[in-house]
Scaffold this active site. Structure first.
Site, short mmCIF file in Angstrom:
data_model
loop_
_atom_site.label_atom_id
_atom_site.label_comp_id
_atom_site.label_asym_id
_atom_site.label_seq_id
_atom_site.Cartn_x
_atom_site.Cartn_y
_atom_site.Cartn_z
N GLU A 116 -4.06 0.73 9.44
CA GLU A 116 -3.44 -0.22 8.19
C GLU A 116 -2.06 0.04 8.19
O GLU A 116 -1.55 1.27 7.49
CB GLU A 116 -4.58 -0.10 7.10
CG GLU A 116 -4.12 -1.08 6.14
CD GLU A 116 -5.20 -1.05 4.98
OE1 GLU A 116 -5.56 0.04 4.71
OE2 GLU A 116 -5.33 -2.04 4.28
N CYS B 10 -4.20 -4.92 0.97
CA CYS B 10 -5.57 -4.84 2.03
C CYS B 10 -5.55 -5.94 2.79
O CYS B 10 -6.17 -5.95 4.03
CB CYS B 10 -6.67 -4.61 1.34
SG CYS B 10 -6.65 -3.06 0.25
N ASN C 103 -1.63 -1.04 -5.88
CA ASN C 103 -0.96 -1.94 -5.59
C ASN C 103 -1.19 -3.38 -6.26
O ASN C 103 -0.28 -4.31 -6.18
CB ASN C 103 -1.23 -2.37 -3.98
CG ASN C 103 -2.85 -2.60 -3.93
OD1 ASN C 103 -3.57 -2.30 -4.49
ND2 ASN C 103 -3.17 -3.13 -2.73
N GLU D 217 -14.11 -2.39 -1.93
CA GLU D 217 -13.20 -3.27 -1.11
C GLU D 217 -12.22 -2.25 -0.40
O GLU D 217 -11.23 -1.55 -1.36
CB GLU D 217 -12.55 -4.03 -2.39
CG GLU D 217 -11.87 -5.28 -1.83
CD GLU D 217 -10.56 -5.22 -1.79
OE1 GLU D 217 -9.89 -4.90 -0.49
OE2 GLU D 217 -9.76 -5.38 -2.73
N ALA E 38 -5.07 3.94 -11.07
CA ALA E 38 -4.14 5.01 -10.26
C ALA E 38 -3.04 5.55 -11.40
O ALA E 38 -2.37 4.77 -12.07
CB ALA E 38 -3.39 4.03 -9.16
N GLY F 264 -9.67 0.65 -2.50
CA GLY F 264 -8.82 1.62 -1.97
C GLY F 264 -8.91 1.88 -0.49
O GLY F 264 -9.72 0.87 -0.02
N SER F 265 -8.57 2.84 -0.06
CA SER F 265 -8.65 3.14 1.40
C SER F 265 -9.98 3.45 1.73
O SER F 265 -11.04 3.67 1.04
CB SER F 265 -7.70 4.55 1.87
OG SER F 265 -8.56 5.57 1.48
#
Ligand code: SIN
Length: 485
Positions: A386, A289, A156, A255, A181, A233-234
């Site tokens: 999310e 995020c 992102n 994060e 990524a 990331g997630s």
């Protein structure tokens, strides 16, 4: 790509130990706006990740021995080159990621700002002297770079998430290996090209591009030569990576995901709140995020806010990020739009009302209409997941205690926002929100000078700011004894 001023910024190989490293297989990189193939990049694997870690280990003694001023000169060169090539880098970013060109160029400036910031901040890694408990001793504290830092970064923010980590690591004297990524490797490789031109020595900054997320991830989290691991990331992936880091007790900073509340109190400036909600929600098509995930509006202002908000959402222009005037680009892939559409449908089934958007745009299966849902409750899927898409669920509330409780009723604690003009309320709510970042009458809170990071399952550690170096430094205590004659 034809429109790039500097075509050398397109690189197709991993960057390891100061060389471009080809692999046996390739990964296609597609433009999410039209599905077109941009180019293929070499598909590195765990062996290349090991080479990169070894190169970073070898480069560490010389890089860490440089003075902070010497490192700052080189980092400043990198910052200058990124800014000189902002237009090209923005274009590459939009091509592979989709966000509108103005936003992409903004990301290049945002990423570069971390390099500028940490180039200077590295000069302020102060130690300490501590009064000793006995007369024949002296206590001195010094700070030293942790060593090799490994990172995994998301699609992102293909530039800024690398810059934010690498800038802190390199300025502290650490060396760095990143796996970007696979959807967005070109921005990372262009950064490597400019790192080389800036004079960053071989092995100090390495980029390993490869599809084998598990295999490369295992090297970066388990290799004994990696001292610190950092991930954006997630939360689910972060949890797995943290446990992998346990076997070698690495320093870890994370994060992770968010579920940002955006609270509008009756006493808020409605126009300012609408403007703040639009930027904080629809930036990057809702794929950050820190994007607003739930909009809480106090009952007295609900009608006024919702009406103005819908008018503002209607003005957003969806399309290919390279086209003039576009404010919302495609989502990263068709699966992402499908997942968000499913979330909308499940919430409608649970009682939410669709007032705008709701699904794919006629532009194609990666384009999602900006969506607004009302009559949402805090336990609906859209409110406790999310979203990572351009959907605004509006939840009505009556009083301050109720909304703080609802805002905190989540495992996440990254960003939060609220609008009020009452100074007492501002302090109470700011202190009551269990979030690492609170925007007060402000929808955009990210910048290099501020500590970015979360509480609870949104992660640990802080990036940017004077605190951002801590995660890349060891504190060493020196005890001088035998001082009496
Ligand atoms: C993120 O979405 O992970 C980063 C957002 C930001 O830096 O503003």
């Amino acid at each position: 790509m034809q429109q790039l001023n500097d075509k050398q910024l397109i690189k197709r190989f991993s960057y390891i130990n100061g060389s471009w490293h080809s692999s046996a297989t390739e990964i296609p990189v597609h433009n999410p706006a039209n599905g077109e193939l941009i180019t293929n990049v070499s598909n590195a694997g765990p062996e290349e990740a090991i080479l990169a870690v070894k190169a970073a280990k070898k480069a560490f003694p010389a890089w860490s021995a440089k003075s902070a001023n010497e490192r700052a000169v080189i980092l400043r060169n990198w910052f200058n080159l990124l800014m000189t090539h902002q237009e090209d880098l923005g274009r590459i970013l939009t091509l592979e990621q989709g966000k509108p060109l103005a936003e992409a160029k903004g990301e290049i400036g945002y990423g570069a700002a971390f390099i500028e910031w940490f180039a200077e901040e590295g000069k302020r890694v102060y130690g300490d002297t501590i009064p000793a408990p006995s007369a024949d001793k002296r206590i001195v504290v010094i700070k030293q770079p942790v060593g090799v830092v490994a990172a995994i970064t998301p699609w992102n923010f293909p530039n800024a998430m690398i810059a934010r980590k690498a800038a802190a690591a390199l300025s502290a004297g650490c060396t760095f290996v990143v796996r970007p990524a696979t959807q967005t490797p070109l921005s990372a490789l262009a950064m490597a090209e400019l790192a080389e031109r800036a004079g960053i020595p071989a092995g100090v900054f390495n980029v390993v591009v490869g599809e084998d997320a598990h295999g490369i991830g295992k090297v970066l989290t388990e290799h004994v030569d990696v001292a610190k691991f950092t991930f954006t990331g997630s939360t689910a992936v972060g949890q797995a990576l943290i446990s992998q880091c346990a076997s070698t007790v690495k320093k870890v900073s994370m994060e992770l995901g968010g579920n940002a509340p955006f609270i509008v109190f009756d006493d808020a400036d409605v126009d300012a709140a609408v403007a703040g909600a639009i930027v904080s929600k629809y930036r990057n098509a809702g794929q950050t995020c820190v994007c607003t995930n739930r909009i809480f509006v106090q009952s007295g202002i609900k009608e006024a806010f919702t009406e103005k908000f819908i008018t503002a959402v209607n003005k957003l222009v969806i399309g290919n990020g390279l086209d003039d005037g576009v404010t919302i680009g495609p989502m990263i892939n068709a699966q992402a739009t499908k997942d968000v559409s499913d979330l909308i449908q499940r919430s409608i089934s649970a009682g939410a009302t669709l007032v705008l958007g709701g699904g794919n745009s006629p532009l194609g299966d990666t384009f999602m209409m900006p969506t607004v849902l009302t009559d949402v409750t805090n336990n609906m899927p859209i409110a406790n997941t999310e979203i990572f898409g351009p959907v605004s669920p509006i939840i009505c509330f009556e009083d301050e205690e109720e909304v703080i409780a609802m805002a905190n009723d989540t495992e996440f604690g990254l960003a939060s926002y609220f609008y009020s003009r009452d100074i007492g309320r501002i302090w109470r709510v700011a202190e009551g929100l269990e979030y690492g970042m609170v925007g007060i009458n402000e929808g955009i809170i990210s910048n290099a000078a501020a500590p970015f990071g979360g509480m609870k399952q949104s992660g640990n550690g802080r990036e940017g700011s004077k605190y951002g170096l801590d995660d890349y430094l060891e504190i060493k205590y020196l005890c001088f004894g035998g001082l009496t004659k």
